[in-house]
Design a protein around this motif. Structure first.
Motif, short mmCIF file in Angstrom:
data_model
loop_
_atom_site.label_atom_id
_atom_site.label_comp_id
_atom_site.label_asym_id
_atom_site.label_seq_id
_atom_site.Cartn_x
_atom_site.Cartn_y
_atom_site.Cartn_z
N UNK A 87 0.87 -1.18 -0.02
CA UNK A 87 -0.17 0.05 -0.04
C UNK A 87 0.88 1.20 0.04
N UNK A 88 2.18 1.22 0.29
CA UNK A 88 2.79 2.33 0.36
C UNK A 88 4.08 2.20 -0.67
N UNK A 89 4.23 3.31 -1.65
CA UNK A 89 5.01 3.32 -2.40
C UNK A 89 6.70 3.52 -1.93
N UNK A 90 6.78 4.44 -0.95
CA UNK A 90 7.79 4.63 -0.34
C UNK A 90 8.49 3.42 0.42
N UNK A 91 7.58 2.48 0.78
CA UNK A 91 7.98 1.09 1.51
C UNK A 91 8.78 0.17 0.71
N UNK A 92 7.66 -0.05 -0.44
CA UNK A 92 8.05 -0.80 -1.67
C UNK A 92 9.46 -0.51 -2.13
N UNK A 93 9.60 1.08 -2.38
CA UNK A 93 10.93 1.33 -2.89
C UNK A 93 12.30 0.84 -1.88
N UNK A 94 11.94 0.97 -0.78
CA UNK A 94 13.00 0.65 0.41
C UNK A 94 13.37 -0.66 0.41
#
Length: 313
Positions: free
Chosen positions: A69-76
């Motif tokens: 649900x979170x693009x930032x967490x997926x990128x991390x």
């Protein structure tokens, strides 16, 4: 000359341990080769279990589609997987925003997931929403939200991906469920209901798609415990608060994310249909539910009255 009987038992233990070690090493080697080049979709990949799964499948050479649900967490997560990876041995994961609480977006998300590689070999449905509350305090809106995330979301995603698996006559759908999909516990009415529904759906799906070469697995686990257990301090023995308190204390021993992730990979490789990842007490409770339900109901009801039981469950 015969060996003394005192030596035989330790020798057998050593030999058995050696065989078990070699067996696990072979399985670990095979697990890497079996997932290589496979398209693996993981929902809620940014969670503890999801990220552990991503690490294992990525090291095995799978082509990952990571959903969250979170693009930032997926990128991390993407950065942590690719920073030290060998591009000759691994594939850079593809990222997809997926929110089961937004069911109107599911058709578009399914298309995006399938379009990443044109097919899906393994779908790991890992998303879950938990809730602890008395029945009368849970609103209908919250009930529906839990059902969307725990049942309608995974089932809709599985339905969307299924046609590509049937057309290729291969594929594996795995539901990371909960033991409460088979055993209801007080103060978990909405959560247990959604897990029971998911369990039933994937049980039906398994029978329906077997003729097409598609495998369906479910893993029922106790709660996920991401904390490291602290050493127990020596203290005077406390009186036991009855059978209900004893069961509650045993249910607090959860499953670590890494242990669950390893079981997910093993289940995919061995195509096991159903796995129960739980300690002995929950296993016994499941048998009691089938063989002596009145006894189990009495224990659970007593636990609700017991403050220890209410707090620990």
């Amino acid at each position: 000359m015969e060996l003394p009987s005192v030596v035989v038992l330790p020798l057998l233990i050593v030999v058995a341990a050696g065989i078990y070690y070699v067996y696990n090493e072979v399985l670990q080697f095979m697990s890497k080769s079996l997932v290589r080049n496979k398209v693996v979709v993981i929902t809620d990949a940014v969670s503890g279990v999801g990220s552990e799964c991503a690490q294992l499948f990525h090291k095995g050479g799978a082509r990952l589609v990571l959903c969250g649900t979170s693009w930032d967490k997926l990128e991390s997560l993407f950065d942590s997987l690719t920073s030290d990876a060998d591009p000759k041995e691994t594939f850079a994961p593809k990222l997809v925003i997926l929110d089961f609480s937004d069911m109107e977006s599911m058709e578009e998300v399914v298309s995006e997931v399938v379009d990443c590689y044109g097919c899906v070999d393994v779908l790991v449905c890992n998303s879950s929403m938990k809730l602890k509350a008395p029945v009368q305090s849970v609103s209908l809106e919250l009930d529906r939200n839990i059902m969307d995330i725990n049942y309608f979301g995974p089932s809709t995603l599985a339905k969307g991906i299924l046609p590509t698996m049937i057309s290729r006559r291969s594929g594996h759908i795995l539901l990371v469920n909960s033991i409460q999909g088979r055993l209801a516990v007080p103060f978990r009415s909405s959560y247990a209901a959604s897990k029971h529904a998911a369990q039933a759906f994937f049980d039906c799906l398994r029978a329906e798609v077997e003729e097409y070469g598609v495998s369906v697995s479910t893993i029922s686990h106790t709660f996920i415990n991401a904390t490291t257990p602290e050493p127990e301090a020596k203290s005077p023995a406390k009186p036991v608060g009855g059978l209900a308190a004893f069961i509650a204390s045993k249910l607090t021993h959860g499953v670590s994310p890494s242990a669950l992730a390893n079981e997910i990979v093993r289940t995919v490789n061995r195509k096991r249909k159903e796995v129960l990842l739980a300690h002995p007490i929950p296993r016994v409770a499941l048998h009691l539910r089938s063989l002596f339900p009145p006894f189990l109901f009495s224990v659970l009801a007593a636990g609700v009255k017991d403050s220890v039981m209410a707090e620990q469950m």
